[in-house]
Scaffold this motif. Sequence first.
Motif, PDB file in Angstrom:
ATOM      1  N   SER A 257       0.836  -1.194   0.000  1.00 32.11           N
ATOM      2  CA  SER A 257       0.000   0.000   0.000  1.00 32.11           C
ATOM      3  C   SER A 257       0.873   1.248   0.000  1.00 32.11           C
ATOM      4  O   SER A 257       1.817   1.364   0.782  1.00 32.11           O
ATOM      5  CB  SER A 257      -0.902   0.010   1.233  1.00 32.11           C
TER       6      SER A 257
ATOM      7  N   GLU B 142       4.781   3.314  -4.954  1.00 29.79           N
ATOM      8  CA  GLU B 142       4.632   3.793  -6.322  1.00 29.79           C
ATOM      9  C   GLU B 142       5.113   2.772  -7.337  1.00 29.79           C
ATOM     10  O   GLU B 142       4.644   2.758  -8.482  1.00 29.79           O
ATOM     11  CB  GLU B 142       5.407   5.104  -6.497  1.00 29.79           C
TER      12      GLU B 142
ATOM     13  N   GLY C  97      -2.497  -5.143  -0.454  1.00 30.11           N
ATOM     14  CA  GLY C  97      -2.416  -3.764  -0.918  1.00 30.11           C
ATOM     15  C   GLY C  97      -3.780  -3.122  -1.018  1.00 30.11           C
ATOM     16  O   GLY C  97      -4.825  -3.764  -0.781  1.00 30.11           O
ATOM     17  N   ASP C  98      -3.780  -1.841  -1.403  1.00 29.30           N
ATOM     18  CA  ASP C  98      -5.021  -1.079  -1.490  1.00 29.30           C
ATOM     19  C   ASP C  98      -5.432  -0.793  -2.927  1.00 29.30           C
ATOM     20  O   ASP C  98      -6.286   0.054  -3.173  1.00 29.30           O
ATOM     21  CB  ASP C  98      -4.884   0.232  -0.709  1.00 29.30           C
ATOM     22  N   ARG C  99      -4.804  -1.487  -3.877  1.00 26.25           N
ATOM     23  CA  ARG C  99      -5.127  -1.273  -5.290  1.00 26.25           C
ATOM     24  C   ARG C  99      -5.827  -2.502  -5.862  1.00 26.25           C
ATOM     25  O   ARG C  99      -5.278  -3.599  -5.864  1.00 26.25           O
ATOM     26  CB  ARG C  99      -3.853  -0.995  -6.095  1.00 26.25           C
ATOM     27  N   ASN C 100      -7.050  -2.324  -6.332  1.00 25.55           N
ATOM     28  CA  ASN C 100      -7.812  -3.413  -6.954  1.00 25.55           C
ATOM     29  C   ASN C 100      -7.499  -3.406  -8.451  1.00 25.55           C
ATOM     30  O   ASN C 100      -8.267  -2.940  -9.273  1.00 25.55           O
ATOM     31  CB  ASN C 100      -9.312  -3.211  -6.700  1.00 25.55           C
ATOM     32  N   ASP C 101      -6.328  -3.945  -8.773  1.00 27.08           N
ATOM     33  CA  ASP C 101      -5.761  -3.830 -10.119  1.00 27.08           C
ATOM     34  C   ASP C 101      -5.479  -5.227 -10.661  1.00 27.08           C
ATOM     35  O   ASP C 101      -4.609  -5.941 -10.159  1.00 27.08           O
ATOM     36  CB  ASP C 101      -4.476  -3.009 -10.052  1.00 27.08           C
TER      37      ASP C 101
ATOM     38  N   LEU D 130      -1.873  -5.664 -12.025  1.00 28.88           N
ATOM     39  CA  LEU D 130      -0.910  -5.818 -10.940  1.00 28.88           C
ATOM     40  C   LEU D 130      -0.973  -7.233 -10.377  1.00 28.88           C
ATOM     41  O   LEU D 130       0.058  -7.858 -10.114  1.00 28.88           O
ATOM     42  CB  LEU D 130      -1.188  -4.802  -9.834  1.00 28.88           C
ATOM     43  N   TYR D 131      -2.184  -7.747 -10.215  1.00 26.03           N
ATOM     44  CA  TYR D 131      -2.361  -9.110  -9.690  1.00 26.03           C
ATOM     45  C   TYR D 131      -1.668 -10.131 -10.585  1.00 26.03           C
ATOM     46  O   TYR D 131      -0.930 -11.003 -10.111  1.00 26.03           O
ATOM     47  CB  TYR D 131      -3.853  -9.418  -9.586  1.00 26.03           C
TER      48      TYR D 131
ATOM     49  N   TYR E 254      -2.222 -12.196  -4.134  1.00 22.37           N
ATOM     50  CA  TYR E 254      -2.358 -10.781  -3.856  1.00 22.37           C
ATOM     51  C   TYR E 254      -3.735 -10.545  -3.282  1.00 22.37           C
ATOM     52  O   TYR E 254      -4.744 -10.944  -3.870  1.00 22.37           O
ATOM     53  CB  TYR E 254      -2.160  -9.941  -5.120  1.00 22.37           C
TER      54      TYR E 254
ATOM     55  N   PHE F  99      -6.570  -7.811  -1.807  1.00 18.97           N
ATOM     56  CA  PHE F  99      -7.028  -6.430  -1.771  1.00 18.97           C
ATOM     57  C   PHE F  99      -7.700  -6.172  -0.427  1.00 18.97           C
ATOM     58  O   PHE F  99      -8.552  -6.936   0.014  1.00 18.97           O
ATOM     59  CB  PHE F  99      -8.002  -6.197  -2.932  1.00 18.97           C
TER      60      PHE F  99
END
Length: 408
Positions: A75, A78, A101-105, A108-109, A120, A122
């Motif tokens: 989280s 960058e 992490g805080d990105r629902n991507d 990225l996963y 990963y 979320f």
Amino acid sequence: MSALKSFLQINSGNAINAEDLLAVVSDRDSETAVRRLIVDQSIANTHVQRGTIVDAIELLQKLDHSPKQLIVDVSGSEMPLSDLARLSEICEPSVAVVVVGDRNDVDLYRSLLGAGVQDYLFKPLSVGLLQRALAARDPAAAVRTGRAVSFVGARGGVGTTTIAVALARHLADATHRHIAYVDLNLHGGAANSMLGLVTNNGLTELLHNAQPVDAPLINRMLVQKSNHLRVLSSELPYGDEFAYRPGAVSELINTLKRHFHYVMLDLSGLGDSRIVEEALDASAFVYITSDRSVHAARETARWLRFAEDRDGDPTISLLLNNPHESVAGRVDAADFKRALGRASMYELPYEPKTLAAAENLGEPIAAGKPTPFATAIVDLANTLTGRSESTPSKQPWYARLIGNRSRT
């Protein structure tokens, strides 16, 4: 005080025992979820704290062993893939890594799975979510393993073990990679003497063992030199024969690769062609050491042909060492390189006093001082780990991901 509140205060001391699980997360809710998981699953040896992935890297550098399972939080990062690449340099390949992490991507996963991450998650976290992530491996996740590196000498006395030991020390002590140094001469090579160690005949024990080799057995058979460097060797009496089944050497190397970043294979002085063949077939990198003699040049050419025919298609490099004082009649480095037709050649300088003192005392070369030979070892390590742009070796496993990420 409730049992849970009491448990939440565990690991508040300075000593850290995170053999089973280490978790570094950035917020209170995630920390509480992890601690509840530990209570629910009765996980014994754990350490949980709040922090970033940078904090996790710094913490791992201080531990003697990597944990079996690791939870890290990206989280606010960058460049999460770049941060995880740094983490991979410290963390043993066998560790199951769960990233939160805080990105629902979705991209990225997928990138994280391709980089060897187990899962990963979320945020927000729950006990059930963490339990499933730690218990099951996604079929799409890559299996992380270390790399085997073979060192062979074109002839005796060219400094193969000297270079291999120096490189292993640097990778372990300066870059914090987990290194297994394997002296494959069953009757004893020079590595133990250079490291100030005594063999426990662990190599022959493991090769003789018919059962699958697991982590506890490996830990018993390898002799520890430092937090990140362990040595596997044997010293059979001269004249004693040792029978081992075909494939035992390659199986052992592949097992070690699951627990160490680099498995350094010292093949100097070996007369057993089967050991040599199995070692080269399991290696990602092969370094052939030579001096400036005509005989060594001819033997180097033979080793090149032999190594290039291996099924593993290793990256082959030449190490032109100068173990003797330069005199007239030696093969010039440029002529050596041109005759063999190899671009990947590294020259190491003549430095007899420093190397003799290090070998006799079993200490690092010049104790970290920037001597010419020590500098050459650092450059060689950089090409192996991918830190140098001019490296002739193959890219590390994460380079493609970082490159892709920087272009998006």
